[in-house]
Design an enzyme around this catalytic site. Sequence first.
Site, PDB file in Angstrom:
ATOM      1  N   GLY A 173       0.734  -0.972   0.180  1.00  0.00           N
ATOM      2  CA  GLY A 173       0.078  -0.178   0.044  1.00  0.00           C
ATOM      3  C   GLY A 173       0.825   1.243   0.054  1.00  0.00           C
ATOM      4  N   HIS A 174       0.279   2.346  -0.223  1.00  0.00           N
ATOM      5  CA  HIS A 174       0.771   3.749  -0.245  1.00  0.00           C
ATOM      6  C   HIS A 174       1.710   3.961   1.128  1.00  0.00           C
ATOM      7  CE1 HIS A 174      -3.242   5.843   0.621  1.00  0.00           C
ATOM      8  NE2 HIS A 174      -2.909   5.186   1.500  1.00  0.00           N
ATOM      9  N   ASN A 175       2.887   4.451   1.035  1.00  0.00           N
ATOM     10  CA  ASN A 175       3.576   5.298   1.929  1.00  0.00           C
ATOM     11  C   ASN A 175       4.211   3.835   2.984  1.00  0.00           C
ATOM     12  OD1 ASN A 175       2.672   7.824   1.236  1.00  0.00           O
ATOM     13  ND2 ASN A 175       0.870   7.485   2.509  1.00  0.00           N
TER      14      ASN A 175
END
Lengths: 345, 345, 345
Positions: free
Chosen positions: C237-239
């Site tokens: 996922g993002h980050n």
Amino acid sequence: MTISLGQLAVRFGCTLKGDADLTVSSIAPLTTAEAGSITFLANPKLRKHLSETRATAVILDAQSADACRQAALISTNPHATFARVATVLYPVPVASPGIHASAVVHPSASIDATASIGPQCVIEADVVVGPRVVVGPGCIVMSGSRIGADTHLLARVTFCARVIIGERCWFYPGSVVGGDGFGFAHERRAWIKVPQVGTVIIGDDVEVGSNTTIDRGAIEDTIIEHGVKLDNLIQVGHNVRIGEHTAIAGCVGISGSSTIGKRCMIGGQSGIAGHLAICDDVVLTGKSMVVSDIRKPGFYSSGMPVEEAASFRKNVARFRQLDKLARTVQRLAGHHGSDDAKENE
Amino acid sequence: MTISLGQLAVRFGCTLKGDADLTVSSIAPLTTAEAGSITFLANPKLRKHLSETRATAVILDAQSADACRQAALISTNPHATFARVATVLYPVPVASPGIHASAVVHPSASIDATASIGPQCVIEADVVVGPRVVVGPGCIVMSGSRIGADTHLLARVTFCARVIIGERCWFYPGSVVGGDGFGFAHERRAWIKVPQVGTVIIGDDVEVGSNTTIDRGAIEDTIIEHGVKLDNLIQVGHNVRIGEHTAIAGCVGISGSSTIGKRCMIGGQSGIAGHLAICDDVVLTGKSMVVSDIRKPGFYSSGMPVEEAASFRKNVARFRQLDKLARTVQRLAGHHGSDDAKENE
Amino acid sequence: MTISLGQLAVRFGCTLKGDADLTVSSIAPLTTAEAGSITFLANPKLRKHLSETRATAVILDAQSADACRQAALISTNPHATFARVATVLYPVPVASPGIHASAVVHPSASIDATASIGPQCVIEADVVVGPRVVVGPGCIVMSGSRIGADTHLLARVTFCARVIIGERCWFYPGSVVGGDGFGFAHERRAWIKVPQVGTVIIGDDVEVGSNTTIDRGAIEDTIIEHGVKLDNLIQVGHNVRIGEHTAIAGCVGISGSSTIGKRCMIGGQSGIAGHLAICDDVVLTGKSMVVSDIRKPGFYSSGMPVEEAASFRKNVARFRQLDKLARTVQRLAGHHGSDDAKENE
């Protein structure tokens, strides 16, 4: 893109606290923001970090405004306003209309003059591509599919034959819409394929993540209603229906013919068995498994969180004896009178 | 395609009840069927819906025939007969033989004259493509791979180097056959790649769903036997062997060097650890986890179904104390004599 | 490739036992090896099979050397030495430098003269492709991305805009780097997209399996550190940040903004919730679920192994009553005095 706080306040209906002529050109997290950026505060628990931020402006709600020494855009829903402001600051690059020379487009396809078909695409017979649609590089749109206005296929998306896609949708690389459902008849210990003659119908404002797969219906159609958001690597089986504004996190599997209500939130890696119904406003936490209807809105779970492996192993060994253990407890409780015994009947 | 009931009865060896000249041109679900369609009844529990159907004909077994007021095709296996009838009514579109001008085909590749290579494909050196194979748009077949007669790559399938594919298989978009297995040696807290020099051998009549991945063997080969059906988003590790006619639902992961028997059915999101063997005729229900050999045919489970989150949380907290709880119960049972105590040893 | 044992011993610093002029040209498993092949023994439990092997040579450690009647290369880490020997025997085919005529390369892209761009690729504006990079057939590299020296995209890989890729990485078919993260703001029961303006930064010596997806950061970046190995069908996922030399097996899902330490090993189908931190040197066994920080290195589990379905069903029914059962046991223990009662408080 650079924009003044005054313009943002007017455009998004916020109360401005501070100098309307200050400008911002980027977004940033609350604690690491620098001058020139705009950030937001949606979670009151983070209010203590307001004093640290060096952002030019913060989007926040009225309760937090006093704690903010920077300029502020006061909004009843700071996160939503932040999303809109970010969309202004980071516009989606405009694709040039027209068909790239390397794309293979069947003469019977109807491509709106304002649409963009990228390099190495394949658009088969009788496809209809609406206004301002962007079909990014390497996409394949098979015969008879229809794509609504302003929908965006980022790159390498596959639409199989005859799928129907709404407006303003986003599809990420590797997503596949309309592959055959997993339908077989059993005969003499082998499998005979059942033709999958339904299709997939996707509403407006739907987002489909990278490598997510949505199978076509067996006889009737698979339906994804307006505003549904699907993360990456999700499997949607044939004849599934997903209700409006439901959001589904990554790696979820939804078996054939199940129905999910509106405004549900399905946690990552959850699994939903076939031929069942989940009502509106259900939240499944991560790794949930649903094997029967859910008729009442609320939160449901079955994902077991980790513990140290050694103790987990012991507990699992006991779990496998749990029925026996419970019967022992019932017997013991019986020795002590009916109150305890009843408890575990 | 329109066909008469008489023709269908002859072709598929059914007893016809009703007018042989009636024709059907579509399939439909039992309860929503309209005139001109044919439907089926396989599950006796649905027999009550027979009276509602408006289908022109129903495929059913002898026990259900009396309850049917429409024309009927009587079959010992209505679902299988339905699959065959549907295949007649909805023939797979025939692809034109030949190589699309936009495909890149290495001169050393051998493409049968009856095969079809779609737009934007890449066929590398020494590939062999058999009779009537259809390689849909955007597929990549890397050097030395061989594809058996009548196999169909719908679109955007990738075969890595040297894989061997049987006859009459179907591959759906995004499937990858022959990527490197996950093989690394540990050294000084880092990983060194172990070359994956085996390949993948796939039998006849295999179906591989969208975005499913089958890794090549490390030294020996990964083997998928005849008639195996793989749904979408399945991971098959290196050196795995899957036995004939096994069907595997979506999102399953099979770790390296495990063997799955014939005619197994593996529920969605199940996980199978590495270096183990599952015998023939095993059924795993959804979200099962297998970490040791299964030597006895039958049904196995470990997926926990959801309950309301609040009660689940309490039960999980108790689960983490389960070993301790069981020891307490043993002690208590000891106070009450040997019978109870023995139960939980 | 054929090479003598003497050459291998010198090159990889092994002690040679046997004839230095013997040659090997293939690798093979210990028990099925034939003359001309080299094999290895890393697990002392398999030492008994040494006498069976017909390999020309075995790579093994000093403790096993006496039990080996064939020639032997003695190494302190036989598996790592085997990996290196195999890499010599099976060199990666060299791709011809240059850009295939069917590739679409934007004039502003900078392609090193020693790099290879395969057929049907799309390389967008301002992309930088380093020395000896191989971009296999059907890959898409979107605008502004940078690929470090000696990195290899096997086929049909997608890099979205502005991702930064290190040196000597391998990407397998269907992998997607830099799709938008799953970021939405809630408003009036619907979702508003939050632009994902961060990117993905991937270090050196990273491997990304088939159909694995790595989302770009929302505001800041998703970071994969040096030496990370990702199997197939993983969602990042993002980050997210994944620490050096961490290895993650297939079908794992990692939610947004979580951090995984260095040298972790994450078992297949594990799920990691968002906004949490896992420290260095953590091992998660298969199907683990992590919902809170892990601060202590070690082994963690929550995957429940299968048992026969009938008994599992009974135990699950009891699990759902576990809190009640535990309370009964506490009461019973109370009848017997404080020692038992305390145990389960």
